[in-house]
Design a protein around this motif. Structure first.
Motif, mmCIF file in Angstrom:
data_model
loop_
_atom_site.group_PDB
_atom_site.id
_atom_site.type_symbol
_atom_site.label_atom_id
_atom_site.label_comp_id
_atom_site.label_asym_id
_atom_site.label_seq_id
_atom_site.Cartn_x
_atom_site.Cartn_y
_atom_site.Cartn_z
ATOM 1 N N ARG A 163 0.838 -1.205 0.000
ATOM 2 C CA ARG A 163 0.000 0.000 0.000
ATOM 3 C C ARG A 163 0.875 1.258 0.000
ATOM 4 O O ARG A 163 0.557 2.254 -0.645
ATOM 5 C CB ARG A 163 -0.938 -0.013 1.210
ATOM 6 N N ARG A 164 1.992 1.186 0.701
ATOM 7 C CA ARG A 164 2.932 2.306 0.719
ATOM 8 C C ARG A 164 3.474 2.573 -0.692
ATOM 9 O O ARG A 164 3.602 3.721 -1.121
ATOM 10 C CB ARG A 164 4.075 1.980 1.679
ATOM 11 N N VAL A 165 3.785 1.498 -1.417
ATOM 12 C CA VAL A 165 4.271 1.631 -2.797
ATOM 13 C C VAL A 165 3.180 2.236 -3.676
ATOM 14 O O VAL A 165 3.437 3.156 -4.458
ATOM 15 C CB VAL A 165 4.731 0.262 -3.361
ATOM 16 N N LYS A 166 1.973 1.744 -3.537
ATOM 17 C CA LYS A 166 0.856 2.253 -4.339
ATOM 18 C C LYS A 166 0.623 3.738 -4.057
ATOM 19 O O LYS A 166 0.436 4.538 -4.975
ATOM 20 C CB LYS A 166 -0.404 1.436 -4.027
ATOM 21 N N ASP A 167 0.647 4.113 -2.789
ATOM 22 C CA ASP A 167 0.474 5.517 -2.416
ATOM 23 C C ASP A 167 1.597 6.387 -2.974
ATOM 24 O O ASP A 167 1.358 7.509 -3.415
ATOM 25 C CB ASP A 167 0.402 5.676 -0.898
ATOM 26 N N ARG A 168 2.815 5.867 -2.965
ATOM 27 C CA ARG A 168 3.940 6.626 -3.510
ATOM 28 C C ARG A 168 3.755 6.851 -5.009
ATOM 29 O O ARG A 168 4.000 7.945 -5.512
ATOM 30 C CB ARG A 168 5.259 5.899 -3.242
ATOM 31 N N ILE A 169 3.308 5.832 -5.713
ATOM 32 C CA ILE A 169 3.055 5.986 -7.147
ATOM 33 C C ILE A 169 1.970 7.036 -7.366
ATOM 34 O O ILE A 169 2.100 7.892 -8.247
ATOM 35 C CB ILE A 169 2.666 4.635 -7.789
ATOM 36 N N ASP A 170 0.912 6.994 -6.582
ATOM 37 C CA ASP A 170 -0.169 7.975 -6.712
ATOM 38 C C ASP A 170 0.333 9.405 -6.483
ATOM 39 O O ASP A 170 -0.090 10.331 -7.168
ATOM 40 C CB ASP A 170 -1.301 7.676 -5.719
ATOM 41 N N ARG A 171 1.230 9.570 -5.527
ATOM 42 C CA ARG A 171 1.754 10.903 -5.196
ATOM 43 C C ARG A 171 2.814 11.378 -6.182
ATOM 44 O O ARG A 171 2.847 12.550 -6.540
ATOM 45 C CB ARG A 171 2.405 10.886 -3.809
ATOM 46 N N GLU A 172 3.703 10.476 -6.567
ATOM 47 C CA GLU A 172 4.896 10.867 -7.317
ATOM 48 C C GLU A 172 4.888 10.375 -8.765
ATOM 49 O O GLU A 172 5.949 10.194 -9.353
ATOM 50 C CB GLU A 172 6.136 10.331 -6.595
ATOM 51 N N TYR A 173 3.697 10.179 -9.354
ATOM 52 C CA TYR A 173 3.599 9.617 -10.702
ATOM 53 C C TYR A 173 4.393 10.408 -11.740
ATOM 54 O O TYR A 173 4.871 9.856 -12.721
ATOM 55 C CB TYR A 173 2.134 9.509 -11.147
ATOM 56 N N ALA A 174 4.560 11.703 -11.535
ATOM 57 C CA ALA A 174 5.266 12.527 -12.514
ATOM 58 C C ALA A 174 6.786 12.502 -12.326
ATOM 59 O O ALA A 174 7.524 13.048 -13.136
ATOM 60 C CB ALA A 174 4.764 13.970 -12.448
ATOM 61 N N GLN A 175 7.234 11.863 -11.252
ATOM 62 C CA GLN A 175 8.674 11.745 -10.997
ATOM 63 C C GLN A 175 9.232 10.528 -11.729
ATOM 64 O O GLN A 175 8.490 9.601 -12.042
ATOM 65 C CB GLN A 175 8.928 11.593 -9.496
ATOM 66 N N PRO A 176 10.532 10.503 -11.961
ATOM 67 C CA PRO A 176 11.111 9.292 -12.562
ATOM 68 C C PRO A 176 11.112 8.157 -11.541
ATOM 69 O O PRO A 176 11.869 8.177 -10.582
ATOM 70 C CB PRO A 176 12.538 9.707 -12.938
ATOM 71 N N LEU A 177 10.205 7.228 -11.708
ATOM 72 C CA LEU A 177 10.088 6.084 -10.803
ATOM 73 C C LEU A 177 10.353 4.802 -11.584
ATOM 74 O O LEU A 177 9.946 4.676 -12.725
ATOM 75 C CB LEU A 177 8.676 5.995 -10.211
ATOM 76 N N ASP A 178 11.023 3.880 -10.953
ATOM 77 C CA ASP A 178 11.177 2.553 -11.534
ATOM 78 C C ASP A 178 10.960 1.526 -10.431
ATOM 79 O O ASP A 178 10.943 1.852 -9.246
ATOM 80 C CB ASP A 178 12.525 2.370 -12.241
ATOM 81 N N VAL A 179 10.764 0.283 -10.835
ATOM 82 C CA VAL A 179 10.436 -0.758 -9.867
ATOM 83 C C VAL A 179 11.559 -0.933 -8.854
ATOM 84 O O VAL A 179 11.298 -1.134 -7.660
ATOM 85 C CB VAL A 179 10.112 -2.086 -10.585
ATOM 86 N N GLU A 180 12.809 -0.805 -9.282
ATOM 87 C CA GLU A 180 13.934 -0.961 -8.351
ATOM 88 C C GLU A 180 13.891 0.092 -7.254
ATOM 89 O O GLU A 180 14.082 -0.214 -6.075
ATOM 90 C CB GLU A 180 15.278 -0.899 -9.093
ATOM 91 N N ALA A 181 13.625 1.333 -7.630
ATOM 92 C CA ALA A 181 13.552 2.417 -6.635
ATOM 93 C C ALA A 181 12.369 2.203 -5.688
ATOM 94 O O ALA A 181 12.482 2.410 -4.473
ATOM 95 C CB ALA A 181 13.428 3.764 -7.329
ATOM 96 N N LEU A 182 11.232 1.785 -6.232
ATOM 97 C CA LEU A 182 10.062 1.523 -5.394
ATOM 98 C C LEU A 182 10.351 0.392 -4.418
ATOM 99 O O LEU A 182 9.987 0.458 -3.239
ATOM 100 C CB LEU A 182 8.856 1.174 -6.266
ATOM 101 N N ALA A 183 11.022 -0.656 -4.903
ATOM 102 C CA ALA A 183 11.347 -1.810 -4.058
ATOM 103 C C ALA A 183 12.329 -1.428 -2.953
ATOM 104 O O ALA A 183 12.164 -1.838 -1.804
ATOM 105 C CB ALA A 183 11.913 -2.939 -4.915
ATOM 106 N N ARG A 184 13.335 -0.635 -3.307
ATOM 107 C CA ARG A 184 14.298 -0.182 -2.293
ATOM 108 C C ARG A 184 13.597 0.592 -1.186
ATOM 109 O O ARG A 184 13.949 0.482 -0.015
ATOM 110 C CB ARG A 184 15.371 0.703 -2.925
#
Length: 147
Positions: free
Chosen positions: A18-39
């Protein structure tokens, strides 16, 4: 006791997802990748992807792209930005990838969507507009019945 610890572990993992999902919702315009989300939640990228898909029905990348396309649809309906500007505004770095994903989710290219959105009825509340224009993946779309 073993069952309790398994339940506690599952609850902890759901909290992290849920924390990952919330981060994607908040920071969708930032450069995000699965590795960064996992870290960010101390998981391996493979484990995060598998668990995220199991819980939410799509991979973290697919979820991110869906959020970006939803925001792009809103910006395109406004009509004051070009497709290229919208692409970069929502965090995509490739106009080609953006257009391909947009077409997959919405069923038409972003330029066509923008043109059709300008013909939409004025005064439609944003909450209704967002609900009826939410992108759906092609596999979820209802196919018309042909006689």
């Amino acid at each position: 006791m073993n069952s309790l610890s398994a339940d506690a572990q599952r609850l902890r993992e759901l909290t992290l997802l849920r924390r990952v999902k919330d981060r994607i919702d908040r920071e969708y315009a930032q450069p995000l990748d699965v590795e960064a989300l996992a870290r960010g939640v101390a998981m391996s990228s493979g484990h995060l992807s598998r668990r995220f898909r199991a819980e939410y029905g799509e991979s973290p990348y697919q979820y991110l792209m869906t959020r970006r396309i939803e925001r792009a649809m809103t910006l395109l309906r406004r009509g004051d930005l070009s497709v290229t500007d919208v692409c970069f505004e929502v965090g995509c770095s490739s106009l080609g990838t953006f257009s391909t994903r947009f077409t997959e989710l919405v069923g038409m290219p972003p330029s066509v969507y923008r043109d059709r959105a300008s013909d939409a009825p004025a005064g439609l509340p944003a909450c209704i507009s967002k609900q009826i224009t939410r992108p759906i993946r092609n596999r979820e779309a209802v196919l018309p019945v042909r006689n």
